[in-house]
Enzyme design. Structure first.
Site, mmCIF file in Angstrom:
data_model
loop_
_atom_site.group_PDB
_atom_site.id
_atom_site.type_symbol
_atom_site.label_atom_id
_atom_site.label_comp_id
_atom_site.label_asym_id
_atom_site.label_seq_id
_atom_site.Cartn_x
_atom_site.Cartn_y
_atom_site.Cartn_z
ATOM 1 C CE LYS A 14 -2.046 -1.153 3.878
ATOM 2 N NZ LYS A 14 -1.533 -2.511 4.196
ATOM 3 N NE ARG A 89 -3.879 -1.630 9.397
ATOM 4 C CZ ARG A 89 -2.850 -1.069 8.770
ATOM 5 N NH1 ARG A 89 -2.858 0.206 8.489
ATOM 6 N NH2 ARG A 89 -1.824 -1.795 8.395
ATOM 7 N NE ARG A 128 8.052 -2.794 6.039
ATOM 8 C CZ ARG A 128 6.730 -2.610 6.018
ATOM 9 N NH1 ARG A 128 6.185 -1.823 5.104
ATOM 10 N NH2 ARG A 128 5.953 -3.198 6.894
ATOM 11 N NE ARG A 134 6.979 -0.582 10.122
ATOM 12 C CZ ARG A 134 5.957 -0.631 9.270
ATOM 13 N NH1 ARG A 134 6.032 0.033 8.120
ATOM 14 N NH2 ARG A 134 4.878 -1.304 9.567
ATOM 15 N NE ARG A 146 2.423 -5.452 10.881
ATOM 16 C CZ ARG A 146 3.445 -5.036 10.149
ATOM 17 N NH1 ARG A 146 4.673 -5.446 10.404
ATOM 18 N NH2 ARG A 146 3.246 -4.201 9.154
HETATM 19 P P1 B4P Z 1 4.668 -1.547 1.970
HETATM 20 O O1 B4P Z 1 4.292 -0.754 0.780
HETATM 21 O O2 B4P Z 1 5.524 -0.844 2.990
HETATM 22 O O3 B4P Z 1 3.411 -2.175 2.733
HETATM 23 P P2 B4P Z 1 2.162 -1.573 3.476
HETATM 24 O O4 B4P Z 1 1.021 -2.383 2.991
HETATM 25 O O5 B4P Z 1 2.067 -0.082 3.316
HETATM 26 O O6 B4P Z 1 2.579 -1.772 5.016
HETATM 27 P P3 B4P Z 1 2.058 -2.038 6.458
HETATM 28 O O7 B4P Z 1 0.662 -2.543 6.491
HETATM 29 O O8 B4P Z 1 3.143 -2.886 7.022
HETATM 30 O O9 B4P Z 1 2.126 -0.741 7.314
HETATM 31 P P4 B4P Z 1 1.295 0.352 8.084
HETATM 32 O O10 B4P Z 1 2.319 1.375 8.271
HETATM 33 O O11 B4P Z 1 0.038 0.730 7.393
HETATM 34 O O12 B4P Z 1 5.385 -2.852 1.445
HETATM 35 C C1 B4P Z 1 5.959 -3.808 2.309
HETATM 36 C C2 B4P Z 1 7.321 -4.249 1.790
HETATM 37 O O13 B4P Z 1 7.161 -4.948 0.553
HETATM 38 C C3 B4P Z 1 8.291 -3.114 1.499
HETATM 39 O O14 B4P Z 1 9.563 -3.491 1.911
HETATM 40 C C4 B4P Z 1 8.251 -2.956 -0.009
HETATM 41 O O15 B4P Z 1 9.469 -2.476 -0.541
HETATM 42 C C5 B4P Z 1 7.970 -4.375 -0.467
HETATM 43 N N1 B4P Z 1 7.190 -4.420 -1.703
HETATM 44 C C6 B4P Z 1 6.171 -3.581 -2.048
HETATM 45 N N2 B4P Z 1 5.668 -3.936 -3.254
HETATM 46 C C7 B4P Z 1 6.385 -5.042 -3.660
HETATM 47 C C8 B4P Z 1 6.338 -5.881 -4.826
HETATM 48 N N3 B4P Z 1 5.468 -5.658 -5.812
HETATM 49 N N4 B4P Z 1 7.190 -6.915 -4.898
HETATM 50 C C9 B4P Z 1 8.078 -7.155 -3.894
HETATM 51 N N5 B4P Z 1 8.197 -6.387 -2.773
HETATM 52 C C10 B4P Z 1 7.352 -5.348 -2.664
HETATM 53 O O16 B4P Z 1 0.839 -0.276 9.510
HETATM 54 C C11 B4P Z 1 1.721 -0.562 10.580
HETATM 55 C C12 B4P Z 1 0.979 -0.687 11.915
HETATM 56 O O17 B4P Z 1 0.414 0.616 12.294
HETATM 57 C C13 B4P Z 1 -0.232 -1.614 11.976
HETATM 58 O O18 B4P Z 1 0.132 -2.960 12.191
HETATM 59 C C14 B4P Z 1 -1.022 -1.014 13.185
HETATM 60 O O19 B4P Z 1 -0.477 -1.406 14.424
HETATM 61 C C15 B4P Z 1 -0.804 0.478 13.036
HETATM 62 N N6 B4P Z 1 -1.910 1.128 12.264
HETATM 63 C C16 B4P Z 1 -1.770 1.772 11.074
HETATM 64 N N7 B4P Z 1 -2.964 2.237 10.645
HETATM 65 C C17 B4P Z 1 -3.887 1.867 11.588
HETATM 66 C C18 B4P Z 1 -5.295 2.020 11.704
HETATM 67 N N8 B4P Z 1 -6.014 2.653 10.750
HETATM 68 N N9 B4P Z 1 -5.929 1.516 12.793
HETATM 69 C C19 B4P Z 1 -5.243 0.889 13.756
HETATM 70 N N10 B4P Z 1 -3.896 0.691 13.707
HETATM 71 C C20 B4P Z 1 -3.214 1.170 12.637
#
Ligand code: B4P
Length: 194
Positions: A14, A89, A128, A134, A146
């Site tokens: 995302k 979420r 990552r 993190r 998660r």
């Molecule tokens: P990202 O792009 O970083 O993944 P994400 O879905 O944004 O991350 P995430 O869900 O972990 O984080 P968030 O901060 O929202 O990609 C992951 C990895 O994959 C990276 O290393 C990237 O380079 C790699 N990648 C991407 N695309 C790729 C591809 N096509 N091929 C190969 N590799 C690829 O959440 C973190 C925490 O914050 C949650 O667990 C929760 O505790 C809290 N939180 C956030 N929002 C919340 C909410 N609304 N309510 C309650 N808690 C919340």
């Protein structure tokens, strides 16, 4: 005003795709994960509270998250639209977002989910974790927690917007550019956003 939700399990890409979409469509990017991490780095009361949950792989409580999101949206009155990354979420978060937009006579444009399976997610997040620093990226049991939180509390948000014909899904495998190309096609052809 455009209000796009980028949806999917943790590590589905995302944040990666949101950064590219923001540049292409000139939308404001709101990542609740990034907002919590900034608060944590600044050691604010909110950040320290959020860290208790994030480091265990749990969702931060709704009331904290909703208020933080509302303040962020209201701090950006002059933008063309928003990409919400990692929000909503839970169903209460989705209801709160709808209510907030309804009060402004606006509504969600669409939710787009990135579909990726569990093994790929664990691989990506551990990878990552080698550089992110993190606390929720380094331990496979926390990553699995998660994913469990996602299945229990978050995946229902897809069905919530499906009732209004606003939910779409795309394949989250393949290169970052190939996924971005699929997203751009959906946004331009089906949602008519340019
Ligand atoms: P990202 O792009 O970083 O993944 P994400 O879905 O944004 O991350 P995430 O869900 O972990 O984080 P968030 O901060 O929202 O990609 C992951 C990895 O994959 C990276 O290393 C990237 O380079 C790699 N990648 C991407 N695309 C790729 C591809 N096509 N091929 C190969 N590799 C690829 O959440 C973190 C925490 O914050 C949650 O667990 C929760 O505790 C809290 N939180 C956030 N929002 C919340 C909410 N609304 N309510 C309650 N808690 C919340």
């Amino acid at each position: 005003m455009i209000h796009l939700i980028l949806f999917g399990p943790p590590g589905s890409g995302k944040g990666t795709q949101a950064a590219k979409l923001v540049e292409k469509y000139q939308l404001a990017h709101i990542s609740t994960g990034d907002l919590f991490r900034a608060e944590t780095q600044n050691k604010t009361a909110l950040g320290l509270k959020a860290l208790e949950y994030m480091s265990q792989g749990q969702l931060v409580p709704d009331e904290v998250t909703i208020e933080m999101l509302r303040l962020k949206v209201e701090s950006l009155p002059d933008v063309k639209g928003f990409i919400y990354d990692g929000f909503p979420r839970t169903t209460p978060q989705a209801e709160a977002l709808d209510k907030m937009l309804d009060d402004k006579c606006q509504s969600i444009t669409a939710l787009i989910a990135l579909e990726v399976n569990d093994d790929e997610i664990v691989k990506r997040i551990l990878n990552r974790g080698l550089t992110s620093g993190r606390p929720d990226d380094n331990d496979e049991s926390i990553i699995r927690k998660r994913m469990e939180e996602y299945r229990k509390k978050t995946s229902v948000v897809f069905d919530y917007y499906k009732k209004y014909n606003k939910s779409h899904a795309i394949d989250g495998y393949g290169s970052i550019d190939a996924i971005f190309s699929s997203l751009s096609c959906l946004i331009e052809d089906q949602l008519q956003i340019t």
